[in-house]
Design an enzyme around this catalytic site. Structure first.
Site, PDB file in Angstrom:
ATOM      1  N   SER A 411     -20.281 -11.621  -6.743  1.00 20.93           N
ATOM      2  CA  SER A 411     -19.323 -10.502  -6.579  1.00 20.93           C
ATOM      3  C   SER A 411     -19.635 -10.091  -5.108  1.00 20.93           C
ATOM      4  O   SER A 411     -18.877  -9.066  -4.800  1.00 20.93           O
ATOM      5  CB  SER A 411     -20.196  -9.553  -7.546  1.00 20.93           C
ATOM      6  N   HIS A 432     -14.979 -14.448  -9.149  1.00 20.78           N
ATOM      7  CA  HIS A 432     -15.640 -13.309  -9.615  1.00 20.78           C
ATOM      8  C   HIS A 432     -15.013 -12.828 -10.952  1.00 20.78           C
ATOM      9  O   HIS A 432     -14.125 -12.234 -11.298  1.00 20.78           O
ATOM     10  CB  HIS A 432     -15.251 -12.297  -8.456  1.00 20.78           C
ATOM     11  N   GLU A 444     -11.079 -12.401 -10.157  1.00 18.88           N
ATOM     12  CA  GLU A 444     -10.909 -12.781  -8.900  1.00 18.88           C
ATOM     13  C   GLU A 444     -10.975 -14.095  -8.291  1.00 18.88           C
ATOM     14  O   GLU A 444     -12.246 -14.416  -8.438  1.00 18.88           O
ATOM     15  CB  GLU A 444     -11.521 -11.612  -7.943  1.00 18.88           C
ATOM     16  N   ASN A 482     -14.863  -4.899  -6.350  1.00 18.27           N
ATOM     17  CA  ASN A 482     -16.022  -3.981  -5.922  1.00 18.27           C
ATOM     18  C   ASN A 482     -15.810  -3.099  -4.917  1.00 18.27           C
ATOM     19  O   ASN A 482     -16.662  -2.085  -4.907  1.00 18.27           O
ATOM     20  CB  ASN A 482     -17.177  -4.985  -5.715  1.00 18.27           C
TER      21      ASN A 482
END
Ligand SMILES: CCCCCCCCCCCCC/C=C/C(=O)SCCNC(=O)CCNC(=O)[C@H](O)C(C)(C)COP(=O)(O)OP(=O)(O)OC[C@H]1O[C@@H](n2cnc3c(N)ncnc32)[C@H](O)[C@@H]1OP(=O)(O)O
Length: 525
Positions: A411, A432, A444, A482
Site C-alpha cells: 500500500s 494494491h 490499484e 491511500n
C-alpha cells in the site's frame, strides 16, 4: 438507429444503438417515427419493438448532464404513445431491459422474453428514479410489494422470475423476435383494453403502510446515505392514486433527484468506473496497441488477511492458485480462514456446496517457493517490510520462469526498489488490493519506472477478470487511494483526541454511506 422492417402485416422496430441501445434523443425520435408510420399504414396490424443484440439498457445517461433527456419526444412521451396505440405493441426482449428500456417494455401490451434476458430498474444507483411512468406502471403490473422491492433496490432479475411476477407473458428459448412477430400476428385485432398497464389496479394496496415501512427500513439499511431510494418509495406509493395523479407525484419526486448533487456524483462514478480499466501510458501504449497476457495460474506469497483475500478473489474467478507460506502453521491458519469464509458463503446461500467444492478444488498450498516453477503470476502479500520483500523477490526471480510476472501487494512501498532485486523489473508491478481483498472492487495497479506496457496490460486484464475495477497509478508514496484516505484517517484520529469514541466515528461514517467506518477498517488490516 432504429430499423423499420415490415413482416407480413407486422412492423418491427429494431433499436440499433450500440453498445447498449441507450435511448438517446435520435433513438427516441426514430422510435416515434416508426410508431407513427406503423399507425398510419393500413397493412400493418401489429407492432414489435426489439433491439439488435440486446433490448434497451435505459435512458442515455450522458443526457442527464447535457439536458437532452428532456427533449421531445421524451421516454415519457414514448411510453404514452406505445400504451395508447390502437394496434397491439409487443416487446421482444433479449439481453437487458433496464431503466427506461424496462419502462418501454411495460408500456407495450405484451412482452415476450428470451430465457436469458434480464430486467431491472437500476436508476436508483445513478441517483434518480424510473421517471417515465415506471413507478406508476410497474406496481400496476406486479403489485405493490414487488414494486417496493425492485425499484428502490435496483436489483436485476432473470426472465423466469419476471414471468412469475407477471412482467413477461411468455419466456422463449429460441429467437425472441421471431416468436414475438408470430405472436403479434396471432393477437392482431384483439381488444387491448385490459392490456394497458396504466389502466390496471394496484395489487397489495390493502397492506400499503406496512409494505412502505418495511421498504423504507430496508432501503435505509442497504443503501445508506443515498437519497434516491426514499424518493423511489414515495413515487411508488403514489401509484395508489389515479394514474395521472401518480405521474405528478413521480415527477415531483423525480425533480428533487434530477437537481441533486448525488445524481451528478453517482453518474460521474458510473462513467469513471468504466473509464478506469482503459489505461494508457505517457508513451501512448494502451489496449489498442498492447495485448495483455492471460493468467492461467498463479501463486500468492503470504497466507495472512491480504494473501488469503487475494487468493479468494482469484479462486472466485476460476484461476488456480497456490497459497505459499514459509511455515506450515501459518499456512494452515490461512487455509482455515479461507475455508471458513467459503463455508459462511454457503450458509448464507451466496454459493452452493458444489460451487464451494469446485472453487476449493483449484486451491493448492506449498511451504517455500520451490514448487513455483510453472506459474504465470506470483503476487507477494507479506507484511510491509522492504528488506523482506526484496529478499522474496530475489528468490522468486531465481526460481520462477523468466516470463512469470512478479507483483507485490503493497500500500506504500517503492515498486522500483522492490523491482531492483530482480533481473526482470519489466515484469514487476504493484497490486494494491483493499481489505477485504475478495470483496473490495478497487485495485490499484502501480507502474514502476521499468514496468513494461505488456505487464500493465496484463494487470489491467487480470483485474477485470477477477471482478475488480483496476486503475493504473504511478509509483509514489501512498499511490492514489491511500493519499486520499490519509486525510480521512487523520481527521478520524483528531476526533478521538477530541473525546469521541471510535464506534461513534464509525457510526457517522457508516450513516453517511460507507460500508465500514475508518476504525473498523483498521481492525481488519
Ligand atoms: C424531473 C424533471 C423532468 C423534466 C421532464 C423530463 C422527462 C423525461 C424523463 C426521463 C426519465 C428517464 C427515466 C429513465 C432513466 C434511465 O433509464 S437511467 C439508465 C438506467 N440504466 C442503467 O443504469 C443501465 C446502465 N448500464 C449497465 O448497467 C451496463 O452497461 C449493462 C447494460 C448491464 C451492460 O454491461 P456491460 O456489458 O458490462 O457494459 P458496460 O461496460 O457497463 O457498458 C458498455 C458501454 O456502454 C456505456 N453505457 C452503458 N449503459 C449506458 C447508458 N444507459 N447510457 C449511456 N451509456 C451507457 C458504458 O459507459 C460503456 O461505455 P464505454 O466505456 O465507452 O465502452
Amino acid at each position: 438507429m432504429v430499423d423499420y422492417i415490415t413482416r407480413d402485416g407486422v412492423a418491427l422496430l429494431q433499436v440499433n444503438n450500440p453498445p447498449v441501445n441507450a435511448l438517446s434523443h435520435n433513438v427516441r425520435a426514430e422510435i416515434k417515427n416508426g410508431l407513427d408510420e406503423a399507425g398510419q399504414d393500413k397493412q400493418i396490424k401489429a407492432i414489435v419493438i426489439s433491439g439488435k443484440r440486446s433490448f434497451i439498457a435505459g435512458a442515455d445517461i450522458t443526457e442527464f448532464k447535457s439536458g437532452s433527456y428532456s427533449e421531445w419526444p421524451t421516454i415519457i412521451d414514448l411510453c404514452d404513445l406505445i400504451e395508447s396505440s390502437g394496434k397491439p405493441v409487443v416487446a421482444a426482449i433479449k439481453g437487458f431491459a433496464l431503466g427506461g428500456g424496462h419502462e418501454i417494455a411495460i408500456s407495450c401490451h405484451y412482452r415476450i422474453a428470451h430465457e436469458k434476458s434480464k430486467f431491472g430498474f437500476p436508476e436508483v444507483d445513478i441517483g434518480i428514479l424510473p421517471a417515465a411512468g415506471g413507478t406508476q406502471r410497474f406496481p400496476r403490473l406486479v403489485g405493490l410489494e414487488a414494486a417496493l422491492d425492485l425499484i428502490p433496490s435496483g436489483r436485476h432479475i432473470g426472465a423466469a422470475q419476471a414471468f412469475k411476477l407477471g412482467i413477461v407473458d411468455k419466456v422463449v428459448r429460441g429467437d425472441a423476435v421471431e416468436e414475438a412477430v408470430k405472436f403479434a400476428k396471432s393477437i392482431a385485432g384483439e381488444p387491448l383494453v385490459d392490456r394497458r398497464t396504466s389502466q390496471r389496479p394496484v395489487m397489495g394496496a390493502e397492506n400499503a403502510v406496512s409494505l412502505r415501512d418495511a421498504a423504507v427500513k430496508l432501503a435505509m439499511k442497504k443503501k445508506k446515505g443515498m437519497i434516491a431510494p426514499i424518493h423511489c418509495i414515495k413515487a411508488v406509493m403514489g401509484s395508489l392514486l389515479p394514474f395521472e395523479q401518480g405521474m405528478e407525484i413521480e415527477a415531483s419526486e423525480g425533480f428533487m433527484l434530477f437537481t441533486s448533487g448525488q445524481m451528478g456524483a453517482l453518474q460521474y462514478a458510473f462513467f469513471a468506473q468504466r473509464a478506469a480499466p482503459k489505461w494508457s501510458l505517457p508513451c501512448g501504449a494502451s489496449f489498442k496497441t498492447v495485448k495483455g497476457r492471460p493468467i492461467r495460474n498463479a501463486a500468492v506469497i503470504g497466507a495472512g488477511t491480504m494473501g488469503t483475500g487475494i487468493a479468494m478473489a482469484m479462486l472466485n474467478a476460476g484461476i488456480p492458485v497456490t497459497l505459499v507460506e514459509q511455515d506450515r502453521k501459518f499456512l494452515d491458519k490461512g487455509v482455515s480462514l479461507l475455508k471458513l469464509l467459503y463455508a459462511g458463503s454457503v450458509s448464507l446461500r451466496k454459493i452452493t456446496q458444489d460451487q464451494c467444492d469446485a472453487i476449493l478444488s483449484k486451491l493448492n498450498t506449498a511451504v517455500g517457493y520451490k514448487s513455483l516453477t510453472n506459474v504465470d503470476l506470483v503476487i507477494e502479500a507479506v507484511y510491509e517490510n522492504m528488506a523482506l520483500k526484496k529478499q522474496i523477490f530475489a528468490e522468486l526471480d531465481r526460481i520462477c520462469p523468466p516470463e512469470t510476472f512478479l507483483w507485490t501487494n503493497t500500500s506504500a512501498l517503492d515498486i522500483d526498489e522492490i523491482a531492483s532485486a530482480t533481473r526482470r523489473p519489466d515484469k514487476v508491478l504493484g497490486t494494491h488490493f483493499f481489505v477485504p481483498a475478495y470483496h473490495m472492487k478497487l485495485l490499484e495497479n502501480v507502474r514502476g519506472k521499468l514496468t513494461s506496457a505488456e505487464t500493465v496490460a496484463s494487470a489491467q486484464m487480470f483485474g477485470t477478470r477477477i471482478g475488480k475495477i483496476p486503475v493504473v497509478v504511478g509509483n509514489c508514496h501512498g499511490f492514489v487511494g491511500n493519499r486520499m484516505l490519509h486525510k480521512y484517517a487523520h481527521e478520524s484520529d483528531f476526533l478521538i483526541e477530541e473525546g469521541c469514541w471510535p464506534e461513534d466515528v464509525d457510526m457517522v461514517a457508516e450513516n453517511f454511506g460507507l460500508p465500514l467506518g475508518p476504525f473498523k477498517v483498521r481492525d481488519l488490516s
